[in-house]
Design a protein around this motif. Structure first.
Motif, PDB file in Angstrom:
ATOM      1  N   ILE A  94       0.716  -1.125  -0.156  1.00 18.05           N
ATOM      2  CA  ILE A  94       0.139  -0.034   0.003  1.00 18.05           C
ATOM      3  C   ILE A  94       1.052   1.208  -0.081  1.00 18.05           C
ATOM      4  O   ILE A  94       1.576   1.325   1.012  1.00 18.05           O
ATOM      5  CB  ILE A  94      -0.916  -0.035   1.377  1.00 18.05           C
ATOM      6  CG1 ILE A  94      -1.801  -1.022   1.128  1.00 18.05           C
ATOM      7  CG2 ILE A  94      -1.841   1.357   1.472  1.00 18.05           C
ATOM      8  CD1 ILE A  94      -2.677  -1.316   2.545  1.00 18.05           C
TER       9      ILE A  94
ATOM     10  N   LYS B 218       2.244   3.589   2.906  1.00 21.13           N
ATOM     11  CA  LYS B 218       2.053   2.790   4.316  1.00 21.13           C
ATOM     12  C   LYS B 218       2.796   1.597   4.422  1.00 21.13           C
ATOM     13  O   LYS B 218       3.149   1.267   5.573  1.00 21.13           O
ATOM     14  CB  LYS B 218       0.474   2.427   4.184  1.00 21.13           C
ATOM     15  CG  LYS B 218      -0.648   3.588   4.372  1.00 21.13           C
ATOM     16  CD  LYS B 218      -2.024   2.968   4.647  1.00 21.13           C
ATOM     17  CE  LYS B 218      -2.783   4.169   4.499  1.00 21.13           C
ATOM     18  NZ  LYS B 218      -4.381   3.688   4.624  1.00 21.13           N
TER      19      LYS B 218
ATOM     20  N   GLU C 169      -6.412   3.389  -1.640  1.00 23.99           N
ATOM     21  CA  GLU C 169      -6.002   4.907  -1.965  1.00 23.99           C
ATOM     22  C   GLU C 169      -6.686   5.140  -3.199  1.00 23.99           C
ATOM     23  O   GLU C 169      -6.796   4.493  -4.041  1.00 23.99           O
ATOM     24  CB  GLU C 169      -4.696   4.906  -2.150  1.00 23.99           C
ATOM     25  CG  GLU C 169      -3.662   4.719  -0.929  1.00 23.99           C
ATOM     26  CD  GLU C 169      -3.958   5.889   0.025  1.00 23.99           C
ATOM     27  OE1 GLU C 169      -4.102   6.955  -0.154  1.00 23.99           O
ATOM     28  OE2 GLU C 169      -4.016   5.465   1.300  1.00 23.99           O
TER      29      GLU C 169
ATOM     30  N   THR D 278     -12.506   8.361  -5.814  1.00 20.80           N
ATOM     31  CA  THR D 278     -12.093   8.628  -4.206  1.00 20.80           C
ATOM     32  C   THR D 278     -13.490   8.086  -3.376  1.00 20.80           C
ATOM     33  O   THR D 278     -12.925   7.292  -2.486  1.00 20.80           O
ATOM     34  CB  THR D 278     -12.281  10.177  -3.891  1.00 20.80           C
ATOM     35  OG1 THR D 278     -11.239  10.916  -4.680  1.00 20.80           O
ATOM     36  CG2 THR D 278     -12.088  10.334  -2.462  1.00 20.80           C
TER      37      THR D 278
END
Length: 228
Positions: free
Chosen positions: A52, A55, A184, A175
């Motif tokens: 990710i 992250k 994301e 989004t």
């Protein structure tokens, strides 16, 4: 190193846990940074780990491998060895987008049923599905349990899905959909568009128009190809 990392993931970590940093793995297993990175990349490719951006690397919730065939999500997941579940986001009447209205034979401004759901495998989000269905064929649809299979509801109503036309393409997730899939915004996804029919293949009666957005790190398409 790959075997050692697989054992670490299988015995000491659970889905969603973060993997140790590369330096820690180097020290723990006494190998080079290059060897660590190669082993991690192999397990990401296999679907055991997922990266990710921003992250880190985490233990995957599992990679669903599916063949291209006509089946409900629940059937597809169970066939792959996962337990399916569904979260209903929207169940209402609304004016559908043009491709859905055209498929269902609706006049401009005419409403259809909109059913939007998050589909999960073993509790982890795999896809966001949006279906549009004709109220004239399914007047009681919104009173049904929409956490189950829409195909089963259609069949019980006398309109089983018997054939479909489907396209699959790579896309960047919006989004809003990214939040539902826990990824994301802009992450790569697989976008399915399906036009479903009941009755004889030519021409058939349109019963559903759907779009499904799948996490590309949790869903993989497999197929068998033969010369002929």
């Amino acid at each position: 190193m790959r075997k050692q990392l697989q054992e670490l993931v299988a015995t000491e970590l659970k889905p969603g846990d973060a993997l140790l940093g590369e330096r820690q793995l180097e020290e723990q297993f006494g190998v080079s940074r290059i060897t660590v990175r190669r082993a991690i990349s192999d397990l990401v490719q296999d679907g055991a780990l997922v990266r990710i951006k921003g992250k880190g690397t985490f233990v995957s919730h599992g990679l669903v491998r599916s063949t291209l065939h006509l089946a409900s999500f629940n059937e597809d997941m169970r066939a792959a060895g996962f337990e399916p579940s569904t979260l209903v986001i929207t169940a209402a009447t609304a004016v559908p987008p043009e491709p859905a209205a055209e498929h269902l034979g609706l006049a401009s401004g005419q409403e259809a049923y909109q059913v939007s759901r998050v589909r999960l495998a073993n509790g982890a989000p795999v896809s966001v599905d949006e279906s549009w269905l004709p109220p004239r064929l399914l007047p009681g649809l919104l009173e049904e349990d929409l956490t189950g299979s829409l195909y089963r509801i259609l069949s019980a109503s006398g309109f089983p899905v018997q054939h479909a036309e489907q396209t699959v393409e790579a896309a960047a997730v919006s989004t809003a959909t990214a939040a539902l899939l826990d990824i994301e915004p802009g992450a790569p996804v697989l976008l399915f568009r399906r036009r479903s029919f009941t009755g004889p293949a030519d021409p058939g009666t349109p019963v559903e128009y759907s779009t499904s957005t799948y996490r590309s790190d949790r869903y993989q398409i497999s197929m068998r190809l033969e010369l002929g």
